[in-house]
Every structure is written in structure tokens, then in C-alpha cells.
Design an enzyme around this catalytic site. Structure first.
Site, PDB file in Angstrom:
ATOM      1  N   CYS A 157      43.530  16.802  63.771  1.00 43.22           N
ATOM      2  CA  CYS A 157      44.851  16.536  63.023  1.00 43.22           C
ATOM      3  C   CYS A 157      44.649  16.246  61.651  1.00 43.22           C
ATOM      4  O   CYS A 157      43.948  15.359  61.153  1.00 43.22           O
ATOM      5  CB  CYS A 157      45.097  15.057  63.931  1.00 43.22           C
ATOM      6  SG  CYS A 157      46.402  14.250  63.124  1.00 43.22           S
TER       7      CYS A 157
ATOM      8  N   CYS B  63      45.164  12.598  60.647  1.00 44.12           N
ATOM      9  CA  CYS B  63      43.970  11.858  60.872  1.00 44.12           C
ATOM     10  C   CYS B  63      42.993  11.803  59.803  1.00 44.12           C
ATOM     11  O   CYS B  63      42.313  10.992  59.399  1.00 44.12           O
ATOM     12  CB  CYS B  63      43.446  12.214  62.188  1.00 44.12           C
ATOM     13  SG  CYS B  63      44.498  11.807  63.656  1.00 44.12           S
TER      14      CYS B  63
END
Length: 512
Positions: free
Chosen positions: A75, A78
């Protein structure tokens, strides 16, 4: 009970311990300590969790709060958020943390198959997702339960916002410029007997630190080897921490192979008996210890309290757990250990002088416990004077006569009498002994007991493996519990049996 039957029980004890010996191969992630990066990478301060260690790490942490970040390594958001999260984590995790032991900051990678069920359990719907709560509440968490103490941190997408959320939640004023050990959570209220429960972590820290010093300083020599063996036997039988009992037993069972007496007799010191040898791979209180900080024994300055405080708590905790028949052996073992392995020369000699002043053997555990209490007060009285002029004491934790009236008013025959000198206090020694047994006995292990019960371990497991009762009886894991419970003088019997066992040992395979 006949000697042969007793030796049979102890043989079972050693056999079980031999099967449980494990030496860590390679580097292991240590909770709440900074992990050195490889190839020049910056260390991660947040602790990586997965389905195999999630419950155990959160159950064992001494921190009262935890944050779990659920993320996916693929991600992009992230990856961009990680530096923000790490900026906050460095304040609370790691050996150089500004506020260690307050919040355990962790992360779980939901993109890994091993964590799929774990992330589903916490209903992770987006990345990154942050949850906050007491660590024990994450263990065995039921998403359907009402009034859950686990909260979702909705807005924490930058370090400043996340730290602001934490400060609002705790009523604190943490900042990114805080220096190490600058905190407002020092335990100054000694009138609260519950505070000693946090010292169980300091006892583990002191045990691990002492063992590390012995190896680092190459202090195991031909003249000191026997002293260390006896102290390890004392720890196996009576250390308040189960993991330290097991770690001490792991070392003791194979000590002749790890540190052969023949080598020491020839060279007086050997690499095998130092941190460079296989002995250096053993972790006397488990992989999580040392943590790099203190809880109950934490001073207001970096150079105060800490190890010396933790060591005193360890000695007191041992003194209230020995049986009457073990009291003199435990006394001599403690005196020899401090004399041979405590690196402060003046302190070592002063303690040795107090030991030498004892003219007759102790016959009761009460006598040993009260002697150590009196010796500790003598040390405090001496340090009060030594630290007064140069101002080297801890201003937040001045040396006091122990126990203070707030903790044990019944310990004073004349509670209204005021005096700063131990020698002028009229003590009720029966009440002092009761206080010591309670304070350094059952109160010290209350936190471990509570964690076990709250984590769903059950009363039986707590009693059989964790709780050391104030009656001076100790219960240790598995077959060792049976062997030591059978003998009223387990420590002395263990010492005798160990010597005979080592003479007849066959060489064991070396550890890889």
C-alpha cells in the site's frame, strides 16, 4: 522420604530442564528496544507483530497502553505513513526512548497470509488502520463485546496529529523534542503498595543486567565459578519470575559444558566463560529481557537508581521465599555473589563487612530476611551522608529508612516518634517481617498473576506456574515443581544433586 526417592525426583527435574534448554540462534527482535538496521537502513522502532507472536507480545509487555497499526506492505499510503508512525514510536519504543514503558507501538502486515485471520478478527477495512487500548484487551479480543476499551484512532495520519491524539487521551504533554528519561510518570508515591508490582520487570532487568556484566567483564574465574553456580541454584529455586527461573536452569544444567572448571584452573579465565563463548548466547530471563529501561526503579536522572535498585529488590524477593533450612545457605550465597560479582568496589567491600559481622548461622528464613532489611537500611543511611555534600543523590527519590510509616505504620512501635536515623527507631520486627513477605512476595508477583488471569490463562495455571505465595513456598514449572515441593530444603538439595550429576554427565552435542 529416602535419599534415593528424592534423587529420583531431582533426576526428573534435570531431565525435563534438559529437554527445555533452548539457545537463541541469530538476532531476535526485542520488545521495546530499537532494532539495528542492516545495510545502513534506519532501525524500526515499532515492533512488528504477526499471528504467531501477537498475543504473547501484548500479554508480556509492561506498558499500560498499546497502539497496533494494521497495514499492507504493497500500500503506497502505508509506505508514506511509516515515517510518521516511526517518529512517534521512537518516543516510546527503544533503548533511547524518551518515555519508555508507557505505550507499546506495534504494526501488523495484513498482506501476509499468516496474518489474514488476525486482521479479519479486528475487522480491518482500510489501510493503515490504528487501534488503541490496554495491551491485555487485544489478547482474546471479541469484536462483538460491548463497551470495548479498544478504540480506533480515526485521525492520526501525521506524527503531529497522532501525538496530539495520544496527549489528549492520556492528559500528557509529550513532545518530539523530549529527551531520554524526561517524563512526568515517575512513581513518587511510595505509600501505594501496588507500585511494587511493576518491580517484577525490574527484577528481570537486574538479573539480566547482572549476568551480562559478569560475562562482559570476564568475571567467571576459578575462584568465583562456584559462587555463581550457587547463586544460579538459588535463582532456579526462588526467583520470582518464571522465565528467569527457567533461564537460570537452562544455564545451570549445562554449565560444565559451557564453562569447564578444567579450563579455568589452567588459564583462570576462558572465552567460553565470557560473552564471546556459547554462554553468551543464553538469555537468563528470556528473549525480551533486557528491555533497556526501568519501571519501579526508574530514577529522575539517567545515573540514579536503576540497576542498584533492581538488584536490591531481587535480593529481598529471594530472602522472603527461602525456607528455614535454606536460610543460612541463601545468606552465604548472596554474600559471596555480591563480593565476587558486584563491580562497585566500595559497595562490595561495605556489603562484605556487614556479612562478616554475622557471627552465628541463620536458622530461620525470618532471620535472613530481617538481616537483609537491616543491611539495606544501613546502606541507605551511609549513602544519605555520602550524597548530601556533593548532591549526587536523586532529588525525586531521596534515601529513606525502609519501610516508611505510610507503607507500614505497624512496623513502628512508636509511630508518632520522628527520627531520620534507623538506629533510633523502635521497630516491631514481627510486623516488619510480615510486611517484607507481603511486599516482596505476593505483591511483587501480582502483576504477573493479574495478566495471566485477564488473558484467560485460568486460576490453576496462575497458581501452578506464576504465583509465589507469601508462605515462602515456591512453585516452579512442570516436574521441577514436584521435585522442589517434595523437599523442604530444595535449594540445598539441588546444589548437592547438581554436583553429583555433573560428575557423571556424558558430553552433550554442541549448540549450533
Amino acid at each position: 522420604m529416602s535419599c534415593s526417592i528424592f534423587l529420583l525426583f531431582l533426576a526428573l527435574f534435570v531431565s525435563i530442564l534438559e529437554q527445555s534448554v533452548s539457545v537463541s540462534n541469530g538476532s531476535q527482535r526485542e520488545i521495546l528496544r530499537a532494532i539495528s538496521g542492516q545495510d545502513g537502513e534506519k532501525p524500526d522502532f515499532a515492533v512488528e507483530l504477526n499471528a504467531t507472536n501477537f498475543d504473547s507480545v501484548l500479554k508480556e509487555t509492561p506498558a499500560p497502553y498499546a497502539i497496533v497499526e494494521f497495514f499492507a506492505h504493497w500500500c503506497p499510503a502505508c509506505r508514506n505513513y511509516k515515517p510518521q508512525y516511526e517518529k512517534v514510536a521512537r518516543l516510546f519504543n527503544g533503548a533511547n526512548a524518551s518515555h519508555p514503558g508507557i505505550i507499546l507501538m506495534t504494526r501488523v502486515d495484513c498482506a501476509l497470509t499468516i496474518n489474514s485471520n488476525l486482521c479479519d478478527k479486528f475487522s480491518v477495512k482500510y489501510y493503515p488502520m490504528l487501534l488503541w487500548g490496554p495491551p491485555k484487551k487485544f489478547v482474546g479480543w471479541d469484536p462483538k463485546q460491548e463497551n470495548s476499551e479498544i478504540l480506533t484512532i480515526e485521525r492520526g495520519r501525521t506524527a503531529d496529529i497522532l501525538l496530539g491524539w495520544i496527549n489528549k487521551q492520556l492528559g500528557s504533554s509529550y513532545g518530539f523534542d523530549d529527551e531520554k528519561y524526561e517524563n512526568e510518570h515517575l512513581q513518587r508515591n511510595f505509600s501505594d503498595p501496588g507500585q511494587i508490582a511493576k518491580a517484577i520487570y525490574d527484577v528481570e532487568e537486574a538479573t539480566s543486567t547482572a549476568f551480562g556484566i559478569i560475562l562482559d567483564q570476564r568475571m567467571i574465574k576459578s575462584k568465583t565459578r562456584a559462587s555463581l553456580i550457587k547463586f544460579l541454584q538459588l535463582l532456579v529455586a526462588h526467583h520470582p519470575s518464571k522465565r528467569c527461573r527457567k533461564g537460570s536452569a537452562d544455564i545451570l544444567v549445562d554449565f560444565d559444558n559451557l564453562c569447564p572448571s578444567e579450563i579455568l584452573l589452567a588459564k583462570n579465565e576462558a572465552d567460553s566463560c565470557s560473552k564471546k563463548g556459547t554462554l553468551g548466547n543464553y538469555q537468563i530471563c528470556g528473549e525480551e529481557v533486557p528491555r533497556g529501561y526501568w519501571m519501579y526503579c526508574r530514577g529522575s536522572k539517567n545515573d540514579t537508581r536503576g540497576f542498584s535498585c533492581g538488584l536490591w529488590v531481587l535480593l529481598h524477593s529471594l530472602s522472603v521465599r527461602v525456607e528455614d533450612g535454606e536460610s543460612d545457605l541463601a545468606f552465604r550465597t548472596t554474600c559471596d555473589f555480591i563480593y565476587n560479582f558486584f563491580v562497585c568496589e566500595e559497595c562490595r567491600q561495605h556489603f562484605h563487612g556487614m556479612c562478616s559481622s554475622v557471627s552465628s548461622p541463620f536458622k530461620k528464613a525470618r532471620d535472613f530476611s530481617l538481616w537483609l532489611w537491616s543491611a539495606h537500611n544501613q546502606v541507605n543511611e551511609r549513602l544519605m551522608k555520602d550524597e548530601e555534600s556533593p548532591g549526587t543523590g536523586d532529588p525525586e527519590f531521596p534515601k529513606v529508612t525502609w519501610p516508611p510509616k505510610q507503607l507500614c505504620p505497624s512496623c513502628y512501635l512508636n509511630p508518632r516518634k520522628t527520627s531520620d536515623e534507623n538506629s533510633k527507631i523502635d521497630w516491631n520486627e514481627n510486623e516488619v517481617f510480615k510486611f517484607l513477605v507481603s511486599y516482596y512476595g505476593k505483591e511483587l508477583v501480582n502483576l504477573y498473576k493479574d495478566k495471566e488471569l485477564q488473558a484467560g490463562g485460568g486460576t490453576e495455571k496462575t497458581v501452578n506456574e506464576e504465583l509465589v505465595a507469601s508462605t515462602n513456598a515456591v512453585v516452579v514449572p512442570l516436574g521441577a515443581a514436584l521435585a522442589i515441593a517434595v523437599a523442604s530444603c530444595a535449594f540445598g538439595a539441588l546444589a548437592c544433586f547438581w554436583r553429583s550429576q555433573q560428575k557423571n554427565r556424558k558430553p552433550r552435542r554442541s549448540w549450533n
